[in-house]
Design a protein around this motif. Structure first.
Motif, PDB file in Angstrom:
ATOM      1  N   THR A   1      30.846  43.675  33.937  1.00 27.13           N
ATOM      2  CA  THR A   1      30.220  44.371  32.889  1.00 27.13           C
ATOM      3  C   THR A   1      30.690  46.038  33.144  1.00 27.13           C
ATOM      4  O   THR A   1      31.168  46.802  32.210  1.00 27.13           O
ATOM      5  N   LEU A   2      30.667  46.478  34.530  1.00 30.43           N
ATOM      6  CA  LEU A   2      31.010  47.787  34.673  1.00 30.43           C
ATOM      7  C   LEU A   2      32.385  48.050  34.440  1.00 30.43           C
ATOM      8  O   LEU A   2      32.994  49.053  33.688  1.00 30.43           O
ATOM      9  N   GLY A   3      33.368  46.959  34.802  1.00 31.48           N
ATOM     10  CA  GLY A   3      34.859  47.231  34.262  1.00 31.48           C
ATOM     11  C   GLY A   3      34.942  47.061  32.951  1.00 31.48           C
ATOM     12  O   GLY A   3      35.543  47.942  32.139  1.00 31.48           O
ATOM     13  N   GLN A   4      34.107  46.418  32.149  1.00 35.71           N
ATOM     14  CA  GLN A   4      34.208  46.384  30.571  1.00 35.71           C
ATOM     15  C   GLN A   4      33.753  47.610  30.145  1.00 35.71           C
ATOM     16  O   GLN A   4      34.521  48.407  29.201  1.00 35.71           O
ATOM     17  N   CYS A   5      32.603  48.410  30.544  1.00 33.49           N
ATOM     18  CA  CYS A   5      32.234  49.633  30.123  1.00 33.49           C
ATOM     19  C   CYS A   5      33.411  50.690  30.441  1.00 33.49           C
ATOM     20  O   CYS A   5      33.639  51.345  29.696  1.00 33.49           O
ATOM     21  N   ALA A   6      34.031  50.466  31.670  1.00 31.84           N
ATOM     22  CA  ALA A   6      35.248  51.587  31.986  1.00 31.84           C
ATOM     23  C   ALA A   6      36.160  51.655  31.167  1.00 31.84           C
ATOM     24  O   ALA A   6      36.676  52.725  30.677  1.00 31.84           O
ATOM     25  N   VAL A   7      36.719  50.495  30.637  1.00 34.06           N
ATOM     26  CA  VAL A   7      37.768  50.176  29.928  1.00 34.06           C
ATOM     27  C   VAL A   7      37.455  50.725  28.442  1.00 34.06           C
ATOM     28  O   VAL A   7      38.119  51.548  27.791  1.00 34.06           O
ATOM     29  N   VAL A   8      36.137  50.727  27.994  1.00 33.54           N
ATOM     30  CA  VAL A   8      35.667  51.195  26.729  1.00 33.54           C
ATOM     31  C   VAL A   8      35.812  52.426  26.666  1.00 33.54           C
ATOM     32  O   VAL A   8      36.243  53.399  25.803  1.00 33.54           O
ATOM     33  N   ALA A   9      35.382  53.269  27.691  1.00 32.50           N
ATOM     34  CA  ALA A   9      35.165  54.769  27.765  1.00 32.50           C
ATOM     35  C   ALA A   9      36.583  55.169  27.773  1.00 32.50           C
ATOM     36  O   ALA A   9      36.849  56.193  27.403  1.00 32.50           O
ATOM     37  N   LEU A  10      37.478  54.560  28.659  1.00 33.03           N
ATOM     38  CA  LEU A  10      38.850  55.147  28.684  1.00 33.03           C
ATOM     39  C   LEU A  10      39.530  55.159  27.413  1.00 33.03           C
ATOM     40  O   LEU A  10      40.244  56.097  26.915  1.00 33.03           O
ATOM     41  N   GLY A  11      39.247  54.098  26.527  1.00 32.73           N
ATOM     42  CA  GLY A  11      39.827  54.090  25.209  1.00 32.73           C
ATOM     43  C   GLY A  11      39.324  54.930  24.247  1.00 32.73           C
ATOM     44  O   GLY A  11      40.235  55.661  23.320  1.00 32.73           O
ATOM     45  N   VAL A  12      37.941  55.073  24.335  1.00 30.45           N
ATOM     46  CA  VAL A  12      37.089  56.285  23.443  1.00 30.45           C
ATOM     47  C   VAL A  12      37.756  57.631  23.857  1.00 30.45           C
ATOM     48  O   VAL A  12      38.182  58.375  22.839  1.00 30.45           O
TER      49      VAL A  12
ATOM     50  N   LYS B   1      25.472  36.870  40.235  1.00 26.59           N
ATOM     51  CA  LYS B   1      24.871  38.056  39.384  1.00 26.59           C
ATOM     52  C   LYS B   1      26.045  39.220  39.569  1.00 26.59           C
ATOM     53  O   LYS B   1      26.243  40.022  38.968  1.00 26.59           O
ATOM     54  N   LEU B   2      26.287  39.422  40.998  1.00 28.69           N
ATOM     55  CA  LEU B   2      27.062  40.660  41.385  1.00 28.69           C
ATOM     56  C   LEU B   2      28.518  40.441  40.456  1.00 28.69           C
ATOM     57  O   LEU B   2      28.843  41.518  39.948  1.00 28.69           O
ATOM     58  N   ALA B   3      29.077  39.333  40.284  1.00 31.11           N
ATOM     59  CA  ALA B   3      30.299  39.157  39.573  1.00 31.11           C
ATOM     60  C   ALA B   3      29.967  39.704  38.370  1.00 31.11           C
ATOM     61  O   ALA B   3      30.817  40.353  37.592  1.00 31.11           O
TER      62      ALA B   3
ATOM     63  N   MET C   1      40.642  34.243  45.664  1.00 32.79           N
ATOM     64  CA  MET C   1      41.871  35.060  45.155  1.00 32.79           C
ATOM     65  C   MET C   1      41.901  35.706  43.925  1.00 32.79           C
ATOM     66  O   MET C   1      41.963  37.082  43.827  1.00 32.79           O
ATOM     67  N   ARG C   2      41.149  34.995  42.884  1.00 31.81           N
ATOM     68  CA  ARG C   2      41.029  35.587  41.712  1.00 31.81           C
ATOM     69  C   ARG C   2      39.863  36.625  41.825  1.00 31.81           C
ATOM     70  O   ARG C   2      40.167  37.878  41.163  1.00 31.81           O
ATOM     71  N   GLY C   3      38.843  36.513  42.716  1.00 28.64           N
ATOM     72  CA  GLY C   3      37.963  37.567  42.905  1.00 28.64           C
ATOM     73  C   GLY C   3      38.491  38.809  43.545  1.00 28.64           C
ATOM     74  O   GLY C   3      37.784  39.717  42.896  1.00 28.64           O
ATOM     75  N   TRP C   4      39.431  38.525  44.440  1.00 28.78           N
ATOM     76  CA  TRP C   4      39.934  39.899  44.921  1.00 28.78           C
ATOM     77  C   TRP C   4      40.776  40.531  43.980  1.00 28.78           C
ATOM     78  O   TRP C   4      40.660  41.713  44.068  1.00 28.78           O
ATOM     79  N   ALA C   5      41.758  39.808  43.411  1.00 25.76           N
ATOM     80  CA  ALA C   5      42.406  40.357  42.130  1.00 25.76           C
ATOM     81  C   ALA C   5      41.419  41.285  41.143  1.00 25.76           C
ATOM     82  O   ALA C   5      41.596  42.373  40.943  1.00 25.76           O
ATOM     83  N   ASP C   6      40.424  40.658  40.855  1.00 27.46           N
ATOM     84  CA  ASP C   6      39.319  41.343  39.856  1.00 27.46           C
ATOM     85  C   ASP C   6      38.621  42.515  40.423  1.00 27.46           C
ATOM     86  O   ASP C   6      38.564  43.507  39.845  1.00 27.46           O
ATOM     87  N   LEU C   7      38.509  42.289  41.630  1.00 27.36           N
ATOM     88  CA  LEU C   7      38.099  43.498  42.305  1.00 27.36           C
ATOM     89  C   LEU C   7      38.915  44.802  42.504  1.00 27.36           C
ATOM     90  O   LEU C   7      38.446  45.813  42.317  1.00 27.36           O
ATOM     91  N   ILE C   8      40.288  44.423  42.847  1.00 25.34           N
ATOM     92  CA  ILE C   8      41.230  45.669  42.809  1.00 25.34           C
ATOM     93  C   ILE C   8      41.425  46.170  41.343  1.00 25.34           C
ATOM     94  O   ILE C   8      41.353  47.530  41.135  1.00 25.34           O
ATOM     95  N   LEU C   9      41.219  45.102  40.229  1.00 24.60           N
ATOM     96  CA  LEU C   9      41.297  45.835  38.731  1.00 24.60           C
ATOM     97  C   LEU C   9      40.121  46.801  38.726  1.00 24.60           C
ATOM     98  O   LEU C   9      40.168  47.774  38.047  1.00 24.60           O
ATOM     99  N   LEU C  10      39.066  46.194  38.989  1.00 21.75           N
ATOM    100  CA  LEU C  10      37.813  46.994  38.648  1.00 21.75           C
ATOM    101  C   LEU C  10      37.758  48.471  39.464  1.00 21.75           C
ATOM    102  O   LEU C  10      37.386  49.336  38.851  1.00 21.75           O
TER     103      LEU C  10
END
Ligand SMILES: [Zn+2]
Lengths: 311, 227
Positions: B25-36, B18-20, A1-10
């Protein structure tokens, strides 16, 4: 569940990054390049041709034959004869129905009115609310609010306003010498008489005798007034809104860099300095850094003749 | 058979982990890029104002002496005078883009390439104390908050007016802060190395501090709520 939410956020964060940051714009460019499609115009200001849409508007504006140009007390959209150049520019560039809508906003500043019209109601209200949340006030000034506009709306508005005001500025220009003067070499690609290469002639050559007075085509600030190898003794004027004119091969300069000049003020005496084959005035016009042919605007009278001012 | 299945499950767990990690990390980079970008958005106007002032100064103090020098040497004055040829609009846009790129890369580097070290420790931070340790957490925090707000604004732009309330868009921003923003900040701060000198990070602070300040000033929808 949390995995899917994270994916959508990403996916959301990446999509926002794609549309709202230069990194995204660069990636769009790389993808377009890989697919062989034209890339976004990241280097637009370094190209030589004026954008096609603006070029068409220039032609439409000339065809509309606005009233004689000349200095007026100030921009005004409210009175029908307040600013013929600006009204013509709006009709030519934004469409005939835009003029009435911009006038209906009833703002004192035509720049603000144009910007507000171009942005559209919903994005504008949003930007104002967001700017208030960030502690900014004065919603009528768009300077601080631009960054809170949806990026597509901001880009569209910036472009529309900038190009319209540039067009109006160009329509208000006058000819730097007697408009009856023969054009000895027109704007466009030609074989250079000295270099022998095919080169864009970024202006028109006007056949004037040595020592002819050259007048400012419009009011503005002196960007350049000095000698160089190509232009000779030359003057470059900034008329605002990305419009500049240049005058080359002069014998003597009457202005200094940084100085403010009025339309019709004497700036130079013509000569044959720099890379020149004989006495003539090279007159150039640029919009947003792009060279534009000034000759379509010649027939519209010359304020320089009507009110020559000696310094 | 049972051992084999166990090994495969372990392997797939490892891959999923690993994938997670890559995804977050990808999401973290994107948030930083948006803020900058939100912070640096007005930088070109400010660079333009600064360059105009510099040109005026050069006119005032350099133009006459250099023209005189060119006259005595018998060369064209454009050998020394070049600053009036700069197209200020294009130049300031490129400078702003450069500052934005450098800031983004510096901030990405502060957490992407670090070993995993999720726990913050006060004593460790005290040993890391330097210009970098003081500036980085502040700048990164401002930039991350600005990035979350930028994302909320982007989503709001897509929704019909009055559809979802600003609160739900705000909640989305908070979710991004919790899942990407906060982990990025913790990663960067926990990875600060023990410092050898106070001046560590001084040069990067020249770029980071102004962007960070802009992020705190314009990138956070709080100041308007203060009296
Ligand atoms: Zn010429």
């Amino acid at each position: 569940m949390r995995g899917w939410a994270d994916l959508i956020l990403l996916v959301g964060v990446l999509a926002a990054c794609w549309t709202r940051t230069p990194i995204g714009a660069a990636m769009v460019g790389v993808v377009s390049l890989a697919q062989g499609r034209p890339t976004p115009d990241l280097l637009a200001s370094f190209r030589t041709e004026v954008p096609a849409a603006l070029q068409r508007s220039l032609e439409r504006a000339v065809a509309l034959k606005p009233a004689e140009p000349g200095p007026r007390p100030g921009w005004s959209l409210s009175s029908p004869d307040g600013d013929p150049a600006l009204t013509t520019a709006i009709q030519a560039h934004l469409g005939p129905e835009a003029l009435a809508q911009v006038q209906a906003l009833g703002l004192a500043s035509p720049e603000a009115a144009l910007e507000i019209w171009a942005v559209g109601r919903t994005p504008r209200d949003r930007a104002i609310a967001r700017a208030r949340a960030a502690g900014l006030s004065a919603p009528e000034s768009f300077e601080a609010h631009r960054r809170f506009l949806p990026s597509a709306a901001a880009a569209r508005a910036n472009r529309a306003v900038g190009e319209t005001l540039a067009l109006a500025t160009v329509l208000d220009l006058s000819w730097p010498v007697d408009p009856g003067t023969r054009i000895s070499s027109g704007f466009g690609y030609r074989t250079h008489p000295i270099l022998g290469t095919r080169k864009l002639h970024e202006g028109v050559d006007l056949a004037v005798p040595l020592g002819t007075d050259v007048f400012a085509a419009g009011s503005g600030r002196v960007l350049r007034a000095r000698h160089d190898k190509i232009c000779g003794n030359g003057v470059k004027l900034d008329h605002g809104h990305g419009v500049s004119t240049s005058y080359c091969h002069g014998q003597k300069l009457f202005v200094q860099r940084g100085q403010r000049v009025e339309q019709g003020q004497r700036v130079m005496a013509s000569g044959s300095t720099g890379r020149s084959t004989g006495p003539h005035l090279h007159f150039g016009l640029r919009i947003g850094g792009h060279p534009v042919d000034p000759s379509p605007f010649r027939a519209r009278g010359a304020v320089a003749d009507a009110q020559p001012q000696a310094l | 058979m049972g051992v084999r299945l166990g090994a495969m499950l372990n392997w797939s767990d490892a891959v999923a982990g690993k994938l997670a990690r890559v995804a977050s990390t990808l999401g973290q980079c994107a948030v930083v890029a948006l803020g900058v970008h939100l912070a640096a958005d007005s930088l070109d106007d400010q660079v333009m104002a600064g360059m105009t002032a510099l040109q005026a100064l050069a006119d005032l103090y350099l133009l006459a002496p250099l023209q005189g020098l060119a006259g005595t040497l018998g060369v064209a004055s454009d050998a020394f005078i070049w600053w009036d040829e700069i197209e200020l609009g294009a130049a300031s846009a490129w400078i702003a883009l450069f500052v934005e790129a450098v800031t983004t890369i510096l901030l990405w580097g502060s957490f992407v390439l670090t070993p995993r070290q999720d726990a913050l420790s006060w004593s460790r931070y005290r040993r890391a104390l330097s210009v970098r340790a003081l500036i980085l957490p502040l700048v990164l925090a401002g930039v991350i908050l600005a990035g979350c707000w930028s994302l909320s604004m982007g989503v709001e732009d897509l929704l019909p007016r009055g559809g979802l309330s600003p609160w739900s868009v705000g909640l989305l921003g908070l979710a991004v802060l919790a899942r990407f923003g906060w982990p990025a900040w913790v990663r960067a701060v926990a990875a600060l190395e023990p410092s050898r000198s106070w001046a560590e990070g001084l040069s990067s602070a020249v770029v980071l501090a102004p962007v960070g300040a802009l992020a705190w000033i314009y990138g956070i929808p709080l100041w308007g709520l203060l009296p």
